[in-house]
Design an enzyme around this catalytic site. Sequence first.
Site, PDB file in Angstrom:
ATOM      1  N   LYS A 187      17.048  30.752  -9.416  1.00  0.00           N
ATOM      2  CA  LYS A 187      16.922  31.824 -10.423  1.00  0.00           C
ATOM      3  C   LYS A 187      16.995  33.172  -9.696  1.00  0.00           C
ATOM      4  O   LYS A 187      17.610  34.126 -10.172  1.00  0.00           O
ATOM      5  CB  LYS A 187      15.604  31.659 -11.186  1.00  0.00           C
ATOM      6  N   HIS A 200       7.005  44.754  -7.706  1.00  0.00           N
ATOM      7  CA  HIS A 200       7.276  44.577  -9.137  1.00  0.00           C
ATOM      8  C   HIS A 200       6.453  45.525  -9.983  1.00  0.00           C
ATOM      9  O   HIS A 200       6.897  46.031 -10.988  1.00  0.00           O
ATOM     10  CB  HIS A 200       6.901  43.144  -9.547  1.00  0.00           C
ATOM     11  N   GLU A 249      15.573  43.416 -15.374  1.00  0.00           N
ATOM     12  CA  GLU A 249      14.393  43.099 -14.550  1.00  0.00           C
ATOM     13  C   GLU A 249      14.181  44.111 -13.426  1.00  0.00           C
ATOM     14  O   GLU A 249      15.092  44.386 -12.636  1.00  0.00           O
ATOM     15  CB  GLU A 249      14.542  41.687 -13.960  1.00  0.00           C
ATOM     16  N   ASP A 265      31.927  36.098 -18.128  1.00  0.00           N
ATOM     17  CA  ASP A 265      31.141  35.145 -18.907  1.00  0.00           C
ATOM     18  C   ASP A 265      30.030  34.567 -18.017  1.00  0.00           C
ATOM     19  O   ASP A 265      30.281  33.670 -17.214  1.00  0.00           O
ATOM     20  CB  ASP A 265      32.106  34.045 -19.390  1.00  0.00           C
TER      21      ASP A 265
HETATM   22  C1  MEV Z   1      11.911  36.486  -9.920  1.00  0.00           C
HETATM   23  O1  MEV Z   1      12.772  36.961 -10.936  1.00  0.00           O
HETATM   24  C2  MEV Z   1      12.695  35.723  -8.868  1.00  0.00           C
HETATM   25  C3  MEV Z   1      11.867  35.014  -7.802  1.00  0.00           C
HETATM   26  O2  MEV Z   1      10.915  34.147  -8.429  1.00  0.00           O
HETATM   27  C4  MEV Z   1      12.814  34.221  -6.939  1.00  0.00           C
HETATM   28  C5  MEV Z   1      12.142  33.302  -5.942  1.00  0.00           C
HETATM   29  O3  MEV Z   1      11.015  32.858  -6.184  1.00  0.00           O
HETATM   30  O4  MEV Z   1      12.796  32.992  -4.932  1.00  0.00           O
HETATM   31  C6  MEV Z   1      11.059  35.995  -6.974  1.00  0.00           C
END
Ligand code: MEV
Length: 430
Positions: free
Chosen positions: A270, A384, A83, A286
Site C-alpha cells: 500500500k 503525519h 494523503e 487508469d
Molecule cells: C501509509 O499510508 C503507508 C504505510 O503504512 C506504508 C508501510 O507501512 O510501509 C506507512
Amino acid sequence: MRTSRIPGFYNKEITERQQLLQELYEGTDAEDVLFTKEDLSLPIDTANHMIENVIGTFGLPLGLGLNFYINDKEYIVPMAVEEASVVASASHIAKIVRSAGGFTTEVSERVMIGQIQVVGCEDLESAEAAILSEKTSLLEDANASYPSLERRGGGAKDLEVRIIGEKGASSYQKMLVVHLYVDTCDAMGANMINTMVEALAPTIEQLTRGKVYLRILSNYADQSLAKARCVIPPHLLETKGFSGEAVRDGVIHAYEFARTDPYRAVTHNKGIMNGIDPVIIATGNDWRAVEAGAHAYAARDGQYRSMSTWRKDESGNLVGELELPMSLGVVGGATRVHPTARFALRMLHIQSAKELAGVVVSVGLAQNLGALKALVTEGIQRGHMSLHARSIAIAAGAVDEEIEQVAKELIRLKEIRVGKAQELVASIKK
Ligand code: MEV
C-alpha cells in the site's frame, strides 16, 4: 538545464511556487499551460462527456514530487493525492537517491494481452491446433480491425492458446483461452485490444466449433514490466539518533517481514502504491488497472509478497528494486482529455509510455523507502500529524493564518480532533 531540485519549495506560498515553475519551464512546451495562464481544472462539460449522470467534478491536491533523478534525467513529478506526507516523503528519498547517482530503470517492450474465452469445444487439443494453424491470418485480421496501430509500428504480434480445466472438470470448467499479444505503442491500449479480440471472435468460433464468451484485455500486464533500482551508501541514510547502517538494516528487516508475511506485505505494498497511484492519476491513467496488475504480480509465486526487494551489497550499500506490470499510456483516454493530465505529461517532459512507466516505478520505490525509513526510526506519526492537524483545522472552519495557528495548538495539546479544533477556531474568531 531544468532541475528537479528546488530547495525550500515546501515553505513557499502557492503563488510563489507557481512563479518558480513558470521561470523553470520558460521556453518549454509546458510553459504555455502553466497555472497562471490556463485553468487546469476539468470543465464540467468535458466531464459530462467522460462518464454518465455527471453532477460535478472532484478535486484532489496536486503536489510536486521533487529531486527525482532517473537514468541521468531530471523529473519534477506531478502527484494527485489526498494523503498527507506522501509527496514530502517521496521527495525526501528522491533527494537521498540523487546524491547516490539517482534511480536507474529497465522497461520491457510494451506488449499487452487480449483474452478470448472459448467453451463447448468437443476436443480441446484439436480446437487449439485449428487456431494455431490459422495464426498468421488471425494476426492479420486483428491488425486490420485497428489499422492505425500497425501504421505506428505496433499491432498484434503473436497469439497463443491455453487449455484450462483438469481431467474430470465440468463443462463450465473446461475452456480454451486465446491470448493475443499486442504492442500498443504509447497507448494503454484497452480500446485497441478489445476491438481486436471482438473482431477475432467469430473466426475463433468457426475454427473451434465452440462458443466464445469473454473477449477482453487482461490487466495482468506481465509482458509490459518496468523495474526501478537504487543503490544507497549507508551514510546517506543517517538520521536523528540512527546511524546509516542501523537504518539500512532496519529496512532490510522490514523487507523480510513483508516478503514472508501477507499481513505486512499488503501494508508495505500500500505504501508503494501511495507513490504510484498519484502519478497514475495525475497523468490521466487508469489506476485500477495498475493496482490490479501490481497486486497480482506480487502474488506470482503463489503467495502474496512484498512488491519491492531490499538487500545489502558487498560494499554495504542498501540496494532496492521494484518491478511491476505497468499498463499505462501517454496518448488516448483521459491523458489527452483532462487538462491537468495534459499539463502533468508536459511537465514531466515524457516522450513515451515506457519512460512514464520507469518514472512511476521509481516514485513507488522512493515512497516505499520513505515509509520504511520512518517506520524503522521515529515512526510515521510525527510527520503525519502536522499535516493531519492542518486538515482537521480546515475541517473545523479555520481559514488563512488561522489554519497554522490552530494546527500548532492541536499538536501542542496532543488533541488532534475536530471538536477541539472547532473550540480553537471559535475562540480565535471571537
Ligand atoms: C501509509 O499510508 C503507508 C504505510 O503504512 C506504508 C508501510 O507501512 O510501509 C506507512
